[in-house]
Write a protein that holds these residues in place. Sequence first.
Motif, PDB file in Angstrom:
ATOM      1  N   GLU A   1       0.844  -1.186   0.000  1.00  0.00           N
ATOM      2  CA  GLU A   1       0.000   0.000   0.000  1.00  0.00           C
ATOM      3  C   GLU A   1       0.882   1.239   0.000  1.00  0.00           C
ATOM      4  O   GLU A   1       1.712   1.433   0.880  1.00  0.00           O
ATOM      5  CB  GLU A   1      -0.921   0.006   1.221  1.00  0.00           C
ATOM      6  N   PHE A   2       0.666   2.073  -1.013  1.00  0.00           N
ATOM      7  CA  PHE A   2       1.435   3.306  -1.150  1.00  0.00           C
ATOM      8  C   PHE A   2       0.672   4.499  -0.585  1.00  0.00           C
ATOM      9  O   PHE A   2       1.217   5.302   0.160  1.00  0.00           O
ATOM     10  CB  PHE A   2       1.762   3.549  -2.625  1.00  0.00           C
ATOM     11  N   LYS A   3      -0.603   4.609  -0.925  1.00  0.00           N
ATOM     12  CA  LYS A   3      -1.399   5.749  -0.498  1.00  0.00           C
ATOM     13  C   LYS A   3      -2.824   5.331  -0.211  1.00  0.00           C
ATOM     14  O   LYS A   3      -3.344   4.386  -0.784  1.00  0.00           O
ATOM     15  CB  LYS A   3      -1.449   6.775  -1.613  1.00  0.00           C
ATOM     16  N   ARG A   4      -3.457   6.071   0.693  1.00  0.00           N
ATOM     17  CA  ARG A   4      -4.852   5.856   1.083  1.00  0.00           C
ATOM     18  C   ARG A   4      -5.535   7.221   1.087  1.00  0.00           C
ATOM     19  O   ARG A   4      -5.066   8.148   1.719  1.00  0.00           O
ATOM     20  CB  ARG A   4      -4.890   5.224   2.473  1.00  0.00           C
ATOM     21  N   TYR A   5      -6.622   7.301   0.341  1.00  0.00           N
ATOM     22  CA  TYR A   5      -7.388   8.538   0.268  1.00  0.00           C
ATOM     23  C   TYR A   5      -8.799   8.233   0.736  1.00  0.00           C
ATOM     24  O   TYR A   5      -9.382   7.227   0.349  1.00  0.00           O
ATOM     25  CB  TYR A   5      -7.457   9.064  -1.173  1.00  0.00           C
ATOM     26  N   SER A   6      -9.364   9.122   1.539  1.00  0.00           N
ATOM     27  CA  SER A   6     -10.703   8.905   2.064  1.00  0.00           C
ATOM     28  C   SER A   6     -11.501  10.190   2.030  1.00  0.00           C
ATOM     29  O   SER A   6     -10.971  11.266   2.294  1.00  0.00           O
ATOM     30  CB  SER A   6     -10.610   8.407   3.501  1.00  0.00           C
ATOM     31  N   ARG A   7     -12.774  10.045   1.700  1.00  0.00           N
ATOM     32  CA  ARG A   7     -13.743  11.150   1.687  1.00  0.00           C
ATOM     33  C   ARG A   7     -13.298  12.334   0.858  1.00  0.00           C
ATOM     34  O   ARG A   7     -13.272  12.268  -0.344  1.00  0.00           O
ATOM     35  CB  ARG A   7     -14.103  11.558   3.098  1.00  0.00           C
ATOM     36  N   ASN A   8     -12.914  13.424   1.498  1.00  0.00           N
ATOM     37  CA  ASN A   8     -12.539  14.641   0.782  1.00  0.00           C
ATOM     38  C   ASN A   8     -11.100  14.546   0.301  1.00  0.00           C
ATOM     39  O   ASN A   8     -10.196  14.320   1.090  1.00  0.00           O
ATOM     40  CB  ASN A   8     -12.685  15.868   1.688  1.00  0.00           C
ATOM     41  N   MET A   9     -10.924  14.738  -1.006  1.00  0.00           N
ATOM     42  CA  MET A   9      -9.575  14.657  -1.546  1.00  0.00           C
ATOM     43  C   MET A   9      -9.441  15.581  -2.754  1.00  0.00           C
ATOM     44  O   MET A   9     -10.426  15.881  -3.420  1.00  0.00           O
ATOM     45  CB  MET A   9      -9.231  13.231  -1.939  1.00  0.00           C
ATOM     46  N   SER A  10      -8.234  16.016  -3.011  1.00  0.00           N
ATOM     47  CA  SER A  10      -7.940  16.851  -4.164  1.00  0.00           C
ATOM     48  C   SER A  10      -7.459  15.952  -5.297  1.00  0.00           C
ATOM     49  O   SER A  10      -6.517  15.171  -5.120  1.00  0.00           O
ATOM     50  CB  SER A  10      -6.847  17.854  -3.800  1.00  0.00           C
ATOM     51  N   LEU A  11      -8.087  16.075  -6.457  1.00  0.00           N
ATOM     52  CA  LEU A  11      -7.664  15.268  -7.601  1.00  0.00           C
ATOM     53  C   LEU A  11      -6.274  15.687  -8.089  1.00  0.00           C
ATOM     54  O   LEU A  11      -5.525  14.848  -8.587  1.00  0.00           O
ATOM     55  CB  LEU A  11      -8.680  15.373  -8.732  1.00  0.00           C
ATOM     56  N   ASP A  12      -5.919  16.947  -7.919  1.00  0.00           N
ATOM     57  CA  ASP A  12      -4.586  17.405  -8.318  1.00  0.00           C
ATOM     58  C   ASP A  12      -3.503  16.783  -7.433  1.00  0.00           C
ATOM     59  O   ASP A  12      -2.469  16.329  -7.920  1.00  0.00           O
ATOM     60  CB  ASP A  12      -4.495  18.933  -8.269  1.00  0.00           C
ATOM     61  N   ILE A  13      -3.745  16.770  -6.133  1.00  0.00           N
ATOM     62  CA  ILE A  13      -2.789  16.148  -5.212  1.00  0.00           C
ATOM     63  C   ILE A  13      -2.715  14.645  -5.471  1.00  0.00           C
ATOM     64  O   ILE A  13      -1.630  14.064  -5.515  1.00  0.00           O
ATOM     65  CB  ILE A  13      -3.169  16.445  -3.741  1.00  0.00           C
ATOM     66  N   PHE A  14      -3.865  14.023  -5.663  1.00  0.00           N
ATOM     67  CA  PHE A  14      -3.925  12.596  -5.992  1.00  0.00           C
ATOM     68  C   PHE A  14      -3.046  12.320  -7.209  1.00  0.00           C
ATOM     69  O   PHE A  14      -2.205  11.425  -7.194  1.00  0.00           O
ATOM     70  CB  PHE A  14      -5.381  12.193  -6.265  1.00  0.00           C
ATOM     71  N   ASN A  15      -3.225  13.101  -8.266  1.00  0.00           N
ATOM     72  CA  ASN A  15      -2.493  12.905  -9.511  1.00  0.00           C
ATOM     73  C   ASN A  15      -0.986  13.064  -9.309  1.00  0.00           C
ATOM     74  O   ASN A  15      -0.205  12.230  -9.762  1.00  0.00           O
ATOM     75  CB  ASN A  15      -2.994  13.899 -10.562  1.00  0.00           C
ATOM     76  N   SER A  16      -0.563  14.090  -8.611  1.00  0.00           N
ATOM     77  CA  SER A  16       0.872  14.338  -8.432  1.00  0.00           C
ATOM     78  C   SER A  16       1.535  13.282  -7.547  1.00  0.00           C
ATOM     79  O   SER A  16       2.668  12.878  -7.817  1.00  0.00           O
ATOM     80  CB  SER A  16       1.122  15.744  -7.888  1.00  0.00           C
ATOM     81  N   GLU A  17       0.850  12.826  -6.517  1.00  0.00           N
ATOM     82  CA  GLU A  17       1.433  11.802  -5.640  1.00  0.00           C
ATOM     83  C   GLU A  17       1.569  10.461  -6.364  1.00  0.00           C
ATOM     84  O   GLU A  17       2.576   9.772  -6.208  1.00  0.00           O
ATOM     85  CB  GLU A  17       0.585  11.642  -4.381  1.00  0.00           C
ATOM     86  N   ILE A  18       0.579  10.103  -7.146  1.00  0.00           N
ATOM     87  CA  ILE A  18       0.625   8.833  -7.879  1.00  0.00           C
ATOM     88  C   ILE A  18       1.671   8.906  -8.988  1.00  0.00           C
ATOM     89  O   ILE A  18       2.421   7.958  -9.215  1.00  0.00           O
ATOM     90  CB  ILE A  18      -0.762   8.499  -8.479  1.00  0.00           C
ATOM     91  N   LYS A  19       1.732  10.036  -9.654  1.00  0.00           N
ATOM     92  CA  LYS A  19       2.641  10.209 -10.798  1.00  0.00           C
ATOM     93  C   LYS A  19       4.093   9.947 -10.420  1.00  0.00           C
ATOM     94  O   LYS A  19       4.829   9.300 -11.158  1.00  0.00           O
ATOM     95  CB  LYS A  19       2.496  11.622 -11.357  1.00  0.00           C
ATOM     96  N   ARG A  20       4.497  10.439  -9.282  1.00  0.00           N
ATOM     97  CA  ARG A  20       5.892  10.293  -8.840  1.00  0.00           C
ATOM     98  C   ARG A  20       6.314   8.832  -8.785  1.00  0.00           C
ATOM     99  O   ARG A  20       7.319   8.439  -9.385  1.00  0.00           O
ATOM    100  CB  ARG A  20       6.066  10.951  -7.465  1.00  0.00           C
ATOM    101  N   LEU A  21       5.561   8.014  -8.097  1.00  0.00           N
ATOM    102  CA  LEU A  21       5.950   6.610  -7.975  1.00  0.00           C
ATOM    103  C   LEU A  21       5.649   5.826  -9.247  1.00  0.00           C
ATOM    104  O   LEU A  21       6.413   4.935  -9.618  1.00  0.00           O
ATOM    105  CB  LEU A  21       5.239   5.967  -6.769  1.00  0.00           C
ATOM    106  N   TYR A  22       4.572   6.165  -9.925  1.00  0.00           N
ATOM    107  CA  TYR A  22       4.220   5.484 -11.175  1.00  0.00           C
ATOM    108  C   TYR A  22       5.378   5.598 -12.187  1.00  0.00           C
ATOM    109  O   TYR A  22       5.737   4.618 -12.837  1.00  0.00           O
ATOM    110  CB  TYR A  22       2.953   6.103 -11.746  1.00  0.00           C
TER     111      TYR A  22
END
Length: 108
Positions: free
Chosen positions: A83-104
């Motif tokens: 497990e790399f990241k866990r997002y729940s309820r309120n989240m920013s799609l921009d932050i989601f994208n940047s965090e995933i992009k780095r490891l991807y």
Amino acid sequence: MIEIDNKEEILEILEKSKCVLLYFGAINCGVCEVLKIKIEKKISKNFSKMKQYYINSNQNFDIASYFNVFSSPTILVFFEGKEFKRYSRNMSLDIFNSEIKRLYEMVF
């Protein structure tokens, strides 16, 4: 996004896949439905090698509890079975994208 309801199958997918997203949503959850569509489009466009699975939390309490998911929507992102990241309820799609992009980009 593929709907899945078998814990053993999920564990096998996590073991064999480099990059997996598990989306836990609930029936009659407006936020779950809207966010699912947005996440699905963003992943398909930016992270095409990431496998996407949907788990209905209302019908699969055992799977949700196994992954310690107690609210909807919850997104779990796994790289190489961990497990790399866990997002729940309120989240920013921009932050989601940047965090995933780095490891991807490191994995692929």
